[in-house]
Scaffold this active site. Sequence first.
Site, PDB file in Angstrom:
ATOM      1  N   HIS A 246      33.079  46.301  39.247  1.00  0.00           N
ATOM      2  CA  HIS A 246      32.925  47.273  40.499  1.00  0.00           C
ATOM      3  C   HIS A 246      31.658  47.899  40.492  1.00  0.00           C
ATOM      4  O   HIS A 246      31.411  49.012  40.874  1.00  0.00           O
ATOM      5  CB  HIS A 246      33.960  48.043  40.456  1.00  0.00           C
ATOM      6  CG  HIS A 246      35.351  47.702  40.708  1.00  0.00           C
ATOM      7  ND1 HIS A 246      36.578  48.157  40.428  1.00  0.00           N
ATOM      8  CD2 HIS A 246      35.725  46.194  41.048  1.00  0.00           C
ATOM      9  CE1 HIS A 246      37.752  47.418  40.642  1.00  0.00           C
ATOM     10  NE2 HIS A 246      37.006  46.295  41.005  1.00  0.00           N
ATOM     11  N   GLU A 276      34.623  36.372  45.390  1.00  0.00           N
ATOM     12  CA  GLU A 276      33.694  36.691  44.345  1.00  0.00           C
ATOM     13  C   GLU A 276      33.394  35.485  43.606  1.00  0.00           C
ATOM     14  O   GLU A 276      34.205  34.567  43.428  1.00  0.00           O
ATOM     15  CB  GLU A 276      34.597  37.640  43.520  1.00  0.00           C
ATOM     16  CG  GLU A 276      35.154  38.822  44.083  1.00  0.00           C
ATOM     17  CD  GLU A 276      35.848  39.930  43.243  1.00  0.00           C
ATOM     18  OE1 GLU A 276      36.016  39.304  41.831  1.00  0.00           O
ATOM     19  OE2 GLU A 276      36.350  40.709  43.717  1.00  0.00           O
ATOM     20  N   GLU A 372      41.582  35.547  39.695  1.00  0.00           N
ATOM     21  CA  GLU A 372      40.048  36.397  39.587  1.00  0.00           C
ATOM     22  C   GLU A 372      39.828  36.383  37.714  1.00  0.00           C
ATOM     23  O   GLU A 372      39.764  37.730  37.502  1.00  0.00           O
ATOM     24  CB  GLU A 372      39.919  37.342  40.266  1.00  0.00           C
ATOM     25  CG  GLU A 372      41.059  38.587  40.229  1.00  0.00           C
ATOM     26  CD  GLU A 372      40.656  39.815  41.199  1.00  0.00           C
ATOM     27  OE1 GLU A 372      39.718  40.344  41.026  1.00  0.00           O
ATOM     28  OE2 GLU A 372      41.444  40.129  41.801  1.00  0.00           O
TER      29      GLU A 372
END
Length: 418
Positions: A246, A276, A372
Amino acid sequence: MALSSAEVTKVSELERLKTLHNGTKQQLTFSDAEFERRLAGLRRIMAAKELDAVILTSYHGIKYYSDFLYTTFGRNYALVVTADSSTTITANIDAGMPWRTSYGDNIVYTDWKRDNFYFGLQEALKRNGVKASRIGVEDDALPLMTRQAIAATFDGATLVDVSQDAMRQRMIKSAEEIEVIKHGARIGDIGGEAIKAAIREGITEYEVALIGTEAMVHEIAKTFPHREVRDTWVWFQSGINTDGAHNWATTRKLERGDILSLNCFPMTSGYYTALERTLFLGEPDERSLQVWNANVEVHKRGLELIKPGAVCKDIAAELNEIFISHNLLPNRTFGYGHSFGVLSHYYGREAGLELREDIDTVLEPGMVVSMEPMVTILDGEPGAGGYREHDILVIGEDGGVENITKFGFGPENNIIDA
């Protein structure tokens, strides 16, 4: 200058509450039938807990049941739901927009008295003939001071948490929700392609992020012309800045040999999706390639494990074993995936549907989850940087699983020779 007594009296007589049906109701993200389906689910929760009303105060709760996404700026907002009504309580600063863009009724409170928001909560029940002795609230997103003020407003009423039950309802997506999420994934891919085309030596992270954001915002406006355009963003990271998932874009300039992290987040009417990817500007060194391929191995296996009947914690345990075989488990930074729907970096989370070792939720049709995996190698060590891939999967009613992310991953797709 102090107000005169006459002026004080004049202010005190101004409306505490307003009805601002300014304009006409706009087209919402979902059909009326979809909102009635959601409200029916909430009312089943109310019946099971013997509640007279529910006061929702979170971004995600209000958005899910009414389609209205508020901007707080220090003010309170709510959706009051009874057995046969739903009413948003919104600030006068927003005028008629909340009514135009929400399902159900609306009460506007003014700034003329400090407690007008709570007066609006009372009015929502009074209008519908409800005297509440048991009221549902969202304890996962309700500040203590606000909870205490609600309790004081409805003196003698018992406040009961409904946040976990409402979260479980949100975990199962309808066909209309899945359609919005699919568009979001498609738009994320568009942002990814715009970013990939912009990558070159000397360009800054924030410039790349702006390019990706602009591409997605234009496509959102084209796809959802009847809804507000807001909150879409990109985290584009390079070098040491890839270490956290982040980390916001900076003014760092890209250099040849950099590890890169592409993170696109189109927000389609409050619905978050994500793309991503790990990339390299030029050929990665041997250790970087080893770590990248190990993370890709976990990612591929994770995509295979997401299916109806799988248990979140079991998926995490099996993927852990792959990282262990590469001596990378201590480098893992977070769980392997999470639910999608009404959420953002500043609101919402279906925490009961995350691919972590402490979650025993069973995957079922209608759920939308990500895969992820991410590992971080610290600065100064061979292969330094953060490696992350991210796909979104929809579990279908027929037991099939659809990967709605189409952007390629791994070294064969994302080594940029620019």
